[in-house]
Design a protein around this motif. Structure first.
Motif, PDB file in Angstrom:
ATOM      1  N   UNK A  67       0.865  -1.182   0.000  1.00 53.36           N
ATOM      2  CA  UNK A  67       0.000   0.000   0.000  1.00 53.36           C
ATOM      3  C   UNK A  67       0.896   1.225   0.000  1.00 53.36           C
ATOM      4  N   UNK A  68       0.742   2.090  -0.998  1.00 52.13           N
ATOM      5  CA  UNK A  68       1.625   3.257  -1.128  1.00 52.13           C
ATOM      6  C   UNK A  68       1.131   4.458  -0.335  1.00 52.13           C
ATOM      7  N   UNK A  69       0.118   4.239   0.524  1.00 51.29           N
ATOM      8  CA  UNK A  69      -0.373   5.321   1.365  1.00 51.29           C
ATOM      9  C   UNK A  69      -1.627   5.962   0.812  1.00 51.29           C
ATOM     10  N   UNK A  70      -1.878   7.184   1.224  1.00 44.64           N
ATOM     11  CA  UNK A  70      -3.083   7.890   0.802  1.00 44.64           C
ATOM     12  C   UNK A  70      -3.078   8.126  -0.704  1.00 44.64           C
ATOM     13  N   UNK A  71      -4.260   8.149  -1.285  1.00 36.99           N
ATOM     14  CA  UNK A  71      -4.403   8.480  -2.706  1.00 36.99           C
ATOM     15  C   UNK A  71      -4.334  10.004  -2.828  1.00 36.99           C
ATOM     16  N   UNK A  72      -3.151  10.507  -3.158  1.00 40.58           N
ATOM     17  CA  UNK A  72      -2.939  11.953  -3.171  1.00 40.58           C
ATOM     18  C   UNK A  72      -3.750  12.659  -4.251  1.00 40.58           C
ATOM     19  N   UNK A  73      -4.199  11.909  -5.242  1.00 41.19           N
ATOM     20  CA  UNK A  73      -5.012  12.539  -6.299  1.00 41.19           C
ATOM     21  C   UNK A  73      -6.327  13.046  -5.732  1.00 41.19           C
ATOM     22  N   UNK A  74      -6.888  12.358  -4.757  1.00 41.13           N
ATOM     23  CA  UNK A  74      -8.131  12.834  -4.137  1.00 41.13           C
ATOM     24  C   UNK A  74      -7.888  14.134  -3.382  1.00 41.13           C
ATOM     25  N   UNK A  75      -6.778  14.199  -2.665  1.00 40.22           N
ATOM     26  CA  UNK A  75      -6.457  15.424  -1.935  1.00 40.22           C
ATOM     27  C   UNK A  75      -6.173  16.577  -2.899  1.00 40.22           C
ATOM     28  N   UNK A  76      -5.460  16.271  -3.989  1.00 43.08           N
ATOM     29  CA  UNK A  76      -5.155  17.307  -4.964  1.00 43.08           C
ATOM     30  C   UNK A  76      -6.416  17.836  -5.629  1.00 43.08           C
ATOM     31  N   UNK A  77      -7.377  16.951  -5.880  1.00 41.12           N
ATOM     32  CA  UNK A  77      -8.631  17.369  -6.510  1.00 41.12           C
ATOM     33  C   UNK A  77      -9.374  18.363  -5.621  1.00 41.12           C
ATOM     34  N   UNK A  78      -9.336  18.152  -4.331  1.00 36.00           N
ATOM     35  CA  UNK A  78      -9.988  19.091  -3.403  1.00 36.00           C
ATOM     36  C   UNK A  78      -9.263  20.432  -3.407  1.00 36.00           C
ATOM     37  N   UNK A  79      -7.920  20.376  -3.391  1.00 34.06           N
ATOM     38  CA  UNK A  79      -7.157  21.624  -3.427  1.00 34.06           C
ATOM     39  C   UNK A  79      -7.419  22.387  -4.716  1.00 34.06           C
ATOM     40  N   UNK A  80      -7.486  21.678  -5.847  1.00 33.80           N
ATOM     41  CA  UNK A  80      -7.715  22.330  -7.144  1.00 33.80           C
ATOM     42  C   UNK A  80      -9.113  22.932  -7.234  1.00 33.80           C
ATOM     43  N   UNK A  81     -10.061  22.341  -6.526  1.00 37.38           N
ATOM     44  CA  UNK A  81     -11.440  22.836  -6.592  1.00 37.38           C
ATOM     45  C   UNK A  81     -11.633  24.125  -5.793  1.00 37.38           C
ATOM     46  N   UNK A  82     -10.648  24.448  -4.963  1.00 41.94           N
ATOM     47  CA  UNK A  82     -10.788  25.625  -4.117  1.00 41.94           C
ATOM     48  C   UNK A  82     -11.585  25.362  -2.858  1.00 41.94           C
ATOM     49  N   UNK A  83     -12.059  24.126  -2.701  1.00 40.94           N
ATOM     50  CA  UNK A  83     -12.839  23.772  -1.512  1.00 40.94           C
ATOM     51  C   UNK A  83     -11.918  23.700  -0.295  1.00 40.94           C
ATOM     52  N   UNK A 118       5.339  -5.627  -1.252  1.00 41.82           N
ATOM     53  CA  UNK A 118       6.002  -4.607  -2.058  1.00 41.82           C
ATOM     54  C   UNK A 118       6.137  -3.341  -1.236  1.00 41.82           C
ATOM     55  N   UNK A 119       5.991  -2.179  -1.887  1.00 39.51           N
ATOM     56  CA  UNK A 119       6.179  -0.929  -1.157  1.00 39.51           C
ATOM     57  C   UNK A 119       5.069  -0.709  -0.132  1.00 39.51           C
ATOM     58  N   UNK A 120       5.479  -0.288   1.060  1.00 40.89           N
ATOM     59  CA  UNK A 120       4.554   0.169   2.095  1.00 40.89           C
ATOM     60  C   UNK A 120       4.981   1.593   2.436  1.00 40.89           C
ATOM     61  N   UNK A 121       4.137   2.558   2.141  1.00 44.84           N
ATOM     62  CA  UNK A 121       4.518   3.959   2.304  1.00 44.84           C
ATOM     63  C   UNK A 121       3.444   4.715   3.069  1.00 44.84           C
ATOM     64  N   UNK A 122       3.872   5.701   3.860  1.00 44.36           N
ATOM     65  CA  UNK A 122       2.934   6.572   4.560  1.00 44.36           C
ATOM     66  C   UNK A 122       1.935   5.780   5.386  1.00 44.36           C
ATOM     67  N   UNK A 123       0.645   6.025   5.121  1.00 47.69           N
ATOM     68  CA  UNK A 123      -0.405   5.327   5.860  1.00 47.69           C
ATOM     69  C   UNK A 123      -0.375   3.830   5.578  1.00 47.69           C
ATOM     70  N   UNK A 124       0.161   3.417   4.431  1.00 46.34           N
ATOM     71  CA  UNK A 124       0.333   1.995   4.160  1.00 46.34           C
ATOM     72  C   UNK A 124       1.378   1.376   5.071  1.00 46.34           C
ATOM     73  N   UNK A 125       2.431   2.113   5.340  1.00 46.61           N
ATOM     74  CA  UNK A 125       3.456   1.700   6.297  1.00 46.61           C
ATOM     75  C   UNK A 125       2.826   1.604   7.687  1.00 46.61           C
ATOM     76  N   UNK A 126       2.032   2.615   8.063  1.00 46.44           N
ATOM     77  CA  UNK A 126       1.364   2.601   9.363  1.00 46.44           C
ATOM     78  C   UNK A 126       0.425   1.407   9.485  1.00 46.44           C
ATOM     79  N   UNK A 127      -0.266   1.062   8.396  1.00 49.02           N
ATOM     80  CA  UNK A 127      -1.145  -0.103   8.398  1.00 49.02           C
ATOM     81  C   UNK A 127      -0.361  -1.369   8.709  1.00 49.02           C
ATOM     82  N   UNK A 128       0.830  -1.493   8.136  1.00 41.25           N
ATOM     83  CA  UNK A 128       1.676  -2.653   8.429  1.00 41.25           C
ATOM     84  C   UNK A 128       2.103  -2.662   9.892  1.00 41.25           C
TER      85      UNK A 128
END
Length: 272
Positions: A67-83, A118-128
């Motif tokens: 698990x590579x962690x949070x899906x940063x595209x979702x966070x970026x979409x919120x930032x791009x929306x101005x919300x 495989x890779x465990x990153x960020x929240x995926x690392x925390x999950x492990x």
């Protein structure tokens, strides 16, 4: 409570007798934790907590990543929306499912094995880290990742890490945020075993079956006592540990175990 695990396109839960295999299933996205996957994992782990027959849970990832962690595209979409989400809105969308998953993994009365393929990153690392035992494929990598985006930790990483590697080492790792390959993670105490890729899941499953064959009350009390010992003064813990030991003397399993030891046989534990 449903007799079968919750269904999801992004998470597979397979029951094999008294063991459960949980597979994060977004391989093309590195099994990144989008909202859908987080809530699916929240529901699945909550369901597993309510299955008294369970003797073990294995968590792994589909494809080449754990698990590579949070899906940063979702966070970026919120930032791009101005919300601009309020803290409560952010909590409900991301932190609520994450914290619920971690709580359920700790509440499970059976061993939870993180099969880090495989890779465990960020929240995926925390999950492990929230799993009781971590077994890594040799090519696995553990990436703290938070500092790379200017974020602090979540999903319990800062709580589990010092309990696994010690205070000073945890502070060092969280400040430096290195990427640790599986052998280095094992040397640091983050991983229990490193397994070659070709035999990885089979080796993890064999180990899960070994633990499942042990006396369930002894296994679950090992998990319970070690966790509670983090938070108790010694005298209080000694009394609690003694109470658990005495309660175990009234189980059928301990009678089976003692009888088998005296006759040189191998006991079959039933959990009663």
């Amino acid at each position: 409570m449903s007799e079968s695990p919750p269904r999801s396109d992004v998470l597979d839960v397979e029951m094999r007798d008294n063991l459960a295999l949980v597979t994060l299933n977004r391989p093309e996205q590195g099994n990144a934790l989008c909202e859908e996957l987080m809530f699916a994992l929240k529901d699945a782990t909550g369901w597993l907590v309510c299955q008294p027959q369970l003797r073990g849970v294995v968590i792994t990832g589909a494809g080449g990543s754990f698990c590579v962690g949070a899906d940063l595209r979702e966070h970026q979409a919120i930032l791009d929306s101005g919300q601009r989400l309020t803290p409560e809105e952010y909590w409900q969308r991301w932190q609520l499912p994450l914290t619920s998953i971690v709580r359920s993994l700790q509440e499970l009365r059976c061993p939870v094995i993180g099969a880090v393929n495989g890779q465990a990153a960020g929240a995926g690392f925390a999950l492990a880290l929230a799993c009781d035992i971590r077994i890594a494929a040799r090519r696995a990598a553990f990436n703290f990742a938070y500092g790379g985006i200017g974020a602090s930790t979540d999903a319990g990483m800062s709580w589990f890490l010092p309990r696994i590697v010690g205070h000073a080492r945890a502070v060092e790792l969280l400040m430096e945020q290195p990427v640790l390959r599986a052998p280095a993670a094992r040397d640091a105490g983050l991983v229990n075993r490193v397994v070659e890729e070709g035999a990885f899941l089979a080796a993890v499953w064999e180990y899960a079956e070994e633990l499942a064959a042990k006396a369930p009350h002894a296994v679950r009390n090992a998990k319970r006592l070690v966790r509670s010992g983090w938070q108790m003064p010694l005298e209080e813990f000694l009394a609690a540990e003694a109470d658990v030991f005495v309660a175990g003397l009234y189980t059928d399993d301990i009678r089976r175990g003692i009888a088998a030891r005296l006759t040189g046989e191998w006991p079959v534990f039933t959990g009663r």
